[in-house]
Design a protein around this motif. Structure first.
Motif, mmCIF file in Angstrom:
data_model
loop_
_atom_site.group_PDB
_atom_site.id
_atom_site.type_symbol
_atom_site.label_atom_id
_atom_site.label_comp_id
_atom_site.label_asym_id
_atom_site.label_seq_id
_atom_site.Cartn_x
_atom_site.Cartn_y
_atom_site.Cartn_z
ATOM 1 N N GLU A 277 6.692 -1.158 1.229
ATOM 2 C CA GLU A 277 6.087 -0.164 2.111
ATOM 3 C C GLU A 277 7.066 0.282 3.195
ATOM 4 O O GLU A 277 7.129 1.467 3.549
ATOM 5 C CB GLU A 277 4.808 -0.739 2.748
ATOM 6 N N PHE A 278 7.845 -0.675 3.736
ATOM 7 C CA PHE A 278 8.830 -0.321 4.758
ATOM 8 C C PHE A 278 9.891 0.618 4.183
ATOM 9 O O PHE A 278 10.250 1.629 4.798
ATOM 10 C CB PHE A 278 9.494 -1.589 5.312
ATOM 11 N N THR A 279 10.395 0.280 2.988
ATOM 12 C CA THR A 279 11.435 1.100 2.360
ATOM 13 C C THR A 279 10.917 2.487 2.011
ATOM 14 O O THR A 279 11.605 3.497 2.212
ATOM 15 C CB THR A 279 11.967 0.409 1.095
ATOM 16 N N LEU A 280 9.689 2.562 1.507
ATOM 17 C CA LEU A 280 9.095 3.865 1.205
ATOM 18 C C LEU A 280 8.923 4.698 2.476
ATOM 19 O O LEU A 280 9.098 5.918 2.467
ATOM 20 C CB LEU A 280 7.748 3.692 0.507
ATOM 21 N N LEU B 121 7.194 -8.910 -0.644
ATOM 22 C CA LEU B 121 7.334 -7.837 -1.629
ATOM 23 C C LEU B 121 6.643 -6.564 -1.151
ATOM 24 O O LEU B 121 7.238 -5.481 -1.123
ATOM 25 C CB LEU B 121 6.741 -8.298 -2.965
ATOM 26 N N LEU B 122 5.375 -6.692 -0.754
ATOM 27 C CA LEU B 122 4.621 -5.517 -0.320
ATOM 28 C C LEU B 122 5.187 -4.959 0.987
ATOM 29 O O LEU B 122 5.307 -3.741 1.161
ATOM 30 C CB LEU B 122 3.140 -5.871 -0.146
ATOM 31 N N ALA C 115 13.725 2.401 -6.337
ATOM 32 C CA ALA C 115 14.656 1.768 -5.401
ATOM 33 C C ALA C 115 13.935 0.810 -4.460
ATOM 34 O O ALA C 115 14.425 -0.296 -4.180
ATOM 35 C CB ALA C 115 15.395 2.841 -4.601
ATOM 36 N N ALA C 116 12.758 1.214 -3.972
ATOM 37 C CA ALA C 116 12.001 0.354 -3.065
ATOM 38 C C ALA C 116 11.584 -0.937 -3.756
ATOM 39 O O ALA C 116 11.687 -2.034 -3.188
ATOM 40 C CB ALA C 116 10.768 1.099 -2.547
#
Length: 297
Positions: A282-285, A277-278, A16-17
């Motif tokens: 990382e924010f979504t995770l 992208l990164l 999903a992320a």
């Protein structure tokens, strides 16, 4: 709980992320991809440059043309980004075990990235071919389904995999540069003291990785665009067929600069795009970890 102790997030969270990050990046930077493809499909000395190509598309074909071919990459983003980050994680663990190292090194991160890119390339080829066909100025296709129908009718199902080898090398070198640089830059910049600082560091690392990956893979992207943009004629050997001979042909006939056609719009997309992208991944995770709580935090 430390990074080493916390439990890895489930696959669906990484999936999903990656999907959210990929769609965010594409919607933001896609017009630059159209401009890049037009410049790469133009043989001989480039006549217009990035600004001239962009202005010409808007003037002659309308603003909507800048988003032509958007559907295939949008449909591809979830599996593509999932494969990119999941395979990078898989190959990273595999190479750590084989090498006996306790943590990732610069050399291992480059090898891991190249392996992830090679894995990813097998997923993206048909979508890339459809996108290139629709972005071509001379395209008469009604849409993605029409491209698939006509290609399969004329060339068979394997026609959708034209440019497979060039796509392999494009993703091999881009991912090697991207993930290799992310590891190196993270080690060089000061450790972040706040979540906002960590997001900034991720953006910087991803942007540098995106720039280096683009420098490495643009010649292969030019070849891929030429192979996938050409129409096959029965009984005629294509001018551009295999990647490395095609690189030599373009270099000999058009000069070294031709191997970097479309570099400006490509790097303007993929350098900050790599950062976006990164950052979004990382924010979504991080959001998922907080939502799931221990032992993921």
């Amino acid at each position: 709980m430390t990074t080493e102790q916390r439990k890895p997030l489930p696959f669906v969270a990484n999936f999903a992320a990656g999907a959210i990050a990929g769609v965010s990046e594409i919607l933001t930077f896609y017009p630059l991809d159209v401009v890049k493809t037009r410049m790469q499909l133009e043989t001989g000395k480039g006549k217009h440059g990035m600004v001239g190509t962009l202005a010409g598309i808007v003037r002659e074909e309308g603003v909507g043309r800048l988003y032509r071919g958007l559907v295939p990459p949008l449909l591809l983003e979830a599996p593509k980004r999932a494969v990119k980050f999941a395979s990078n994680d898989f190959w990273g663990k595999t190479y750590l075990k084989l090498s006996g190292e306790s943590k990732m090194t610069s050399q291992l991160s480059i090898i891991t990235g190249c392996s992830a890119g090679a894995t990813e390339s097998f997923v993206v080829v048909p979508f890339e071919l459809v996108k290139i066909k629709l972005q071509d100025k001379s395209s008469t296709f009604a849409g993605p389904i029409d491209v698939v129908r006509q290609v399969v009718k004329k060339e068979g199902i394997l026609g959708l995999y034209a440019g497979m080898e060039a796509t392999f090398w494009r993703h091999f070198w881009w991912n090697g540069g991207y993930f290799g640089c992310i590891h190196q830059v993270r080690a060089m910049i000061p450790k972040a003291e706040t979540p906002q600082g960590q997001l900034f560091n991720n953006f910087i690392s991803g942007s540098v990785g995106g720039f280096v990956g683009t420098v490495l893979n643009t010649p292969f992207d030019v070849v891929k665009s030429r192979i996938q943009g050409a129409s096959k004629v029965p009984g005629v050997v294509p001018k551009y067929n295999w990647t490395y001979p095609a690189l030599v042909t373009i270099f000999r006939e058009e000069g070294p600069a031709a191997l970097y056609k479309g570099f400006t719009p490509k790097v303007l997309r993929l350098a900050p795009g790599g950062g976006v992208l990164l950052l979004v991944v990382e924010f979504t995770l991080g959001v998922f970890r907080k939502a799931l709580g221990p032992p993921y935090i």
